[in-house]
Design a protein around this motif. Sequence first.
Motif, mmCIF file in Angstrom:
data_model
loop_
_atom_site.group_PDB
_atom_site.id
_atom_site.type_symbol
_atom_site.label_atom_id
_atom_site.label_comp_id
_atom_site.label_asym_id
_atom_site.label_seq_id
_atom_site.Cartn_x
_atom_site.Cartn_y
_atom_site.Cartn_z
ATOM 1 N N SER A 1 0.611 -1.309 0.308
ATOM 2 C CA SER A 1 0.098 0.457 -0.084
ATOM 3 C C SER A 1 1.440 0.970 -0.130
ATOM 4 C CB SER A 1 -1.112 -0.257 0.966
ATOM 5 O OG SER A 1 -2.034 -1.383 0.870
ATOM 6 N N ARG A 2 2.004 0.857 0.417
ATOM 7 C CA ARG A 2 2.755 2.305 0.923
ATOM 8 C C ARG A 2 3.461 2.130 -0.158
ATOM 9 N NH1 ARG A 2 6.289 0.982 6.370
ATOM 10 N NH2 ARG A 2 4.558 1.456 7.965
ATOM 11 N N VAL A 3 3.550 1.656 -1.589
ATOM 12 C CA VAL A 3 4.316 1.994 -2.521
ATOM 13 C C VAL A 3 2.889 2.372 -3.961
ATOM 14 C CG1 VAL A 3 5.152 0.597 -4.732
ATOM 15 C CG2 VAL A 3 6.390 0.286 -2.763
ATOM 16 N N ALA B 1 -1.945 7.714 -7.507
ATOM 17 C CA ALA B 1 -2.840 9.476 -7.145
ATOM 18 C C ALA B 1 -1.578 10.631 -8.599
ATOM 19 C CB ALA B 1 -1.741 10.117 -5.789
ATOM 20 N N ALA B 2 -0.692 10.087 -8.526
ATOM 21 C CA ALA B 2 -0.044 10.225 -9.482
ATOM 22 C C ALA B 2 -1.049 10.346 -11.019
ATOM 23 C CB ALA B 2 1.809 10.204 -9.880
ATOM 24 N N LYS C 1 -4.243 -1.102 -14.105
ATOM 25 C CA LYS C 1 -2.899 -1.739 -14.518
ATOM 26 C C LYS C 1 -2.451 -1.842 -13.368
ATOM 27 C CE LYS C 1 1.389 -2.090 -17.673
ATOM 28 N NZ LYS C 1 2.211 -2.272 -18.214
ATOM 29 N N ILE C 2 -2.192 -1.075 -12.720
ATOM 30 C CA ILE C 2 -0.728 -1.108 -11.459
ATOM 31 C C ILE C 2 -1.070 -1.540 -10.679
ATOM 32 C CG2 ILE C 2 0.167 0.572 -9.385
ATOM 33 C CD1 ILE C 2 0.355 2.445 -11.436
ATOM 34 N N CYS C 3 -2.940 -1.955 -10.096
ATOM 35 C CA CYS C 3 -3.961 -2.572 -9.166
ATOM 36 C C CYS C 3 -4.244 -3.703 -9.362
ATOM 37 C CB CYS C 3 -5.031 -1.747 -8.977
ATOM 38 S SG CYS C 3 -5.674 -0.329 -8.320
ATOM 39 N N LYS C 4 -4.130 -3.970 -10.593
ATOM 40 C CA LYS C 4 -3.874 -5.794 -11.011
ATOM 41 C C LYS C 4 -2.900 -5.917 -10.526
ATOM 42 C CE LYS C 4 -7.158 -6.091 -14.936
ATOM 43 N NZ LYS C 4 -7.757 -5.801 -16.220
ATOM 44 N N HIS D 1 -5.323 -4.211 0.394
ATOM 45 C CA HIS D 1 -6.339 -3.669 0.688
ATOM 46 C C HIS D 1 -6.807 -2.513 -0.568
ATOM 47 C CE1 HIS D 1 -4.321 -1.913 3.197
ATOM 48 N NE2 HIS D 1 -4.728 -0.659 3.905
ATOM 49 N N LEU D 2 -5.269 -2.216 -0.887
ATOM 50 C CA LEU D 2 -6.633 -0.560 -1.269
ATOM 51 C C LEU D 2 -6.144 -0.959 -2.675
ATOM 52 C CD1 LEU D 2 -3.912 2.364 0.282
ATOM 53 C CD2 LEU D 2 -6.331 1.763 0.917
#
Length: 237
Positions: free
Chosen positions: A63-65, A71-72, A84-87, A93-94
Amino acid sequence: MLTQSICLLGQSLGEPSFGWAKIVENSGVEAKVILAVLALMSCWSLGVIIDRWLAFRSARSQSRVLAPLVAACLQDGNVTEVIKICKESRKTHLARVVLASLREVESYAVVSEVPAKAIRSSKRAATRAIALTQADLRRGISSLATIGSTAPFVGLLGTVIGIVNAFQGMSVAQTTGLSTVAKGISEALAATAMGLFVALPAVWMFNYLNSKLETFTVEMDNSAAELTDYFTKRADR
């Protein structure tokens, strides 16, 4: 004189009459069954603690990464890149909440205006994702509460049975005195000690993991609200 007394005390403490292994070996069938139950409860508690600690640690580190990257990308309006990043970071959890929310508006990624209907669908999807993620993160934690609340009573049951057996043995031997029941009572109290040994870590970790889960829930709620605000402001522009 004082030195001799200390030496005698040290010798007596260094050579105990009953060790833990000896107590278990000399215990009756009922006491051994109760100690075995407590050992199983301890193993289960330890397994849950290790599993949840590793899961929470992984979620926190990812989550910290993930948060600054998301946001960017959103600041640049690149919704496709966020998905793509979330996958690639589904252990956090985020990522689950953001991914569920953005899938509802993915078809409008290149459009400046997002319909209100899509925004409401995105909000409902985030709410569902939060509930499912909470259930997944909470997996096994309730068993720690059960073990922490019942282990002392299981140990107390073993103590009561042991004391009853000790007094029955004294009655059969038709003798009185502390030395007659000392062995039986020491075996009986071992069950209570074992119950407390099992319960304390379970209660401590239950409270710790619950506090972490509350923090994760706040983060997920905030992320869902920020996404809703982002698309609402985007529609207004």
